[in-house]
Design an enzyme around this catalytic site. Structure first.
Site, PDB file in Angstrom:
ATOM      1  N   MET A 175       0.786  -1.237   0.000  1.00 52.32           N
ATOM      2  CA  MET A 175       0.000   0.000   0.000  1.00 52.32           C
ATOM      3  C   MET A 175       0.819   1.290   0.000  1.00 52.32           C
ATOM      4  O   MET A 175       0.261   2.359   0.191  1.00 52.32           O
ATOM      5  CB  MET A 175      -0.929   0.008   1.230  1.00 52.32           C
ATOM      6  N   HIS A 224      -3.881  -4.889 -10.067  1.00 58.71           N
ATOM      7  CA  HIS A 224      -4.842  -3.831  -9.754  1.00 58.71           C
ATOM      8  C   HIS A 224      -6.233  -4.382 -10.034  1.00 58.71           C
ATOM      9  O   HIS A 224      -6.434  -5.047 -11.056  1.00 58.71           O
ATOM     10  CB  HIS A 224      -4.509  -2.631 -10.661  1.00 58.71           C
ATOM     11  N   ILE A 278       3.685   3.935  -1.922  1.00 52.55           N
ATOM     12  CA  ILE A 278       4.201   4.277  -3.255  1.00 52.55           C
ATOM     13  C   ILE A 278       5.720   4.140  -3.219  1.00 52.55           C
ATOM     14  O   ILE A 278       6.381   4.681  -2.323  1.00 52.55           O
ATOM     15  CB  ILE A 278       3.764   5.702  -3.640  1.00 52.55           C
ATOM     16  N   LEU A 279       6.263   3.376  -4.174  1.00 45.75           N
ATOM     17  CA  LEU A 279       7.724   3.196  -4.217  1.00 45.75           C
ATOM     18  C   LEU A 279       8.377   4.483  -4.729  1.00 45.75           C
ATOM     19  O   LEU A 279       7.860   5.136  -5.644  1.00 45.75           O
ATOM     20  CB  LEU A 279       8.074   2.033  -5.150  1.00 45.75           C
TER      21      LEU A 279
HETATM   22  C1  GRF Z   1      -5.943  -6.929  -4.263  1.00 43.03           C
HETATM   23  O1  GRF Z   1      -7.276  -6.669  -4.594  1.00 43.03           O
HETATM   24  C2  GRF Z   1      -5.012  -6.319  -5.292  1.00 43.03           C
HETATM   25  O2  GRF Z   1      -5.548  -6.259  -6.580  1.00 43.03           O
HETATM   26  C3  GRF Z   1      -4.809  -4.915  -4.751  1.00 43.03           C
HETATM   27  O3  GRF Z   1      -4.794  -5.062  -3.357  1.00 43.03           O
HETATM   28  C4  GRF Z   1      -5.522  -6.224  -2.968  1.00 43.03           C
HETATM   29  C5  GRF Z   1      -4.587  -7.060  -2.146  1.00 43.03           C
HETATM   30  O4  GRF Z   1      -5.213  -8.165  -1.547  1.00 43.03           O
HETATM   31  N1  GRF Z   1      -3.610  -4.317  -5.281  1.00 43.03           N
HETATM   32  P1  GRF Z   1      -4.327  -9.299  -0.867  1.00 43.03           P
HETATM   33  O5  GRF Z   1      -3.461  -8.624   0.209  1.00 43.03           O
HETATM   34  O6  GRF Z   1      -3.481  -9.940  -1.927  1.00 43.03           O
HETATM   35  O7  GRF Z   1      -5.297 -10.251  -0.258  1.00 43.03           O
END
Ligand code: GRF
Length: 190
Positions: A91, A110, A93-94
């Site tokens: 979560m 995504h 940003i790199l």
């Molecule tokens: C997923 O829906 C992915 O597409 C998004 O964040 C969510 C991560 O879920 N980038 P998890 O941690 O893999 O269960």
């Protein structure tokens, strides 16, 4: 065999699917997961990784200046020296420094079409906009927010979903399979 590091921040369900696929599924003998990194401690994904015998590492991002945190992460990544870095619900940003160190080596998933929706809450966005389908998108990570080159897109029919939870459940099921399929294509250089 490609050496992979996975970056997470939470639940880790995509990470789990990828690890399972390297151990006994479509990524077997194609890549090996050398480590899982989290910017938060004690998240579910870390416990899952440990139970699957994958080394884990945490640098807590909260309370650190973004620049300092990313510098620490880059140092750690350099020690790991991965062939690819896989984002799975990571979560943060790199920083541009990290992106530039690994051009076309960082991959993300995504829950929506990245040309239509960027950033968080892709499933909520699809549900609130009453979309009939959402397009799960796997893409390379560049310096923009979800703007990198697309590797693959997969339609998920969400027209019959009455609640956001159903949308997410349906979407995640597809993510878990599709992410590994896209990774295999990239790792095998197809
Ligand atoms: C997923 O829906 C992915 O597409 C998004 O964040 C969510 C991560 O879920 N980038 P998890 O941690 O893999 O269960």
């Amino acid at each position: 065999m490609k050496k992979i590091t996975i970056l997470i921040s939470g639940r880790g369900s995509n990470m789990q699917a990828i690890i399972r696929n390297t151990q006994s599924g479509i990524l077997k003998n194609i890549c090996t997961i050398q480590s899982v990194f989290s910017n938060k401690k004690d998240v579910a994904g870390l416990h899952i990784a440990k139970n699957l015998s994958i080394p884990t590492y945490v640098i807590v991002s909260k309370g650190k200046k973004r620049k300092n945190y990313n510098a620490m992460l880059l140092d750690w990544l350099k020690q790991q020296n991965p062939d690819f870095i896989i984002l799975a619900g990571y979560m943060k940003i790199l920083s541009p420094e990290i992106i530039r160190e690994y051009p076309n080596k960082i991959i993300n998933i995504h829950p929506a079409d990245t040309t239509k929706h960027q950033g968080l809450h892709g499933y909520d966005w699809a549900f609130e906009n009453k979309l009939k389908t959402t397009k799960i998108t796997v893409h390379f990570v560049d310096e923009g927010l979800d703007t990198g080159e697309v590797i693959g897109k997969k339609d998920v029919d969400i027209s019959d979903c009455k609640m956001i939870e159903e949308v997410e459940q349906k979407g995640l099921k597809v993510e878990h399979k599709f992410y590994s399929e896209c990774l295999r294509e990239i790792f095998e250089d197809r």
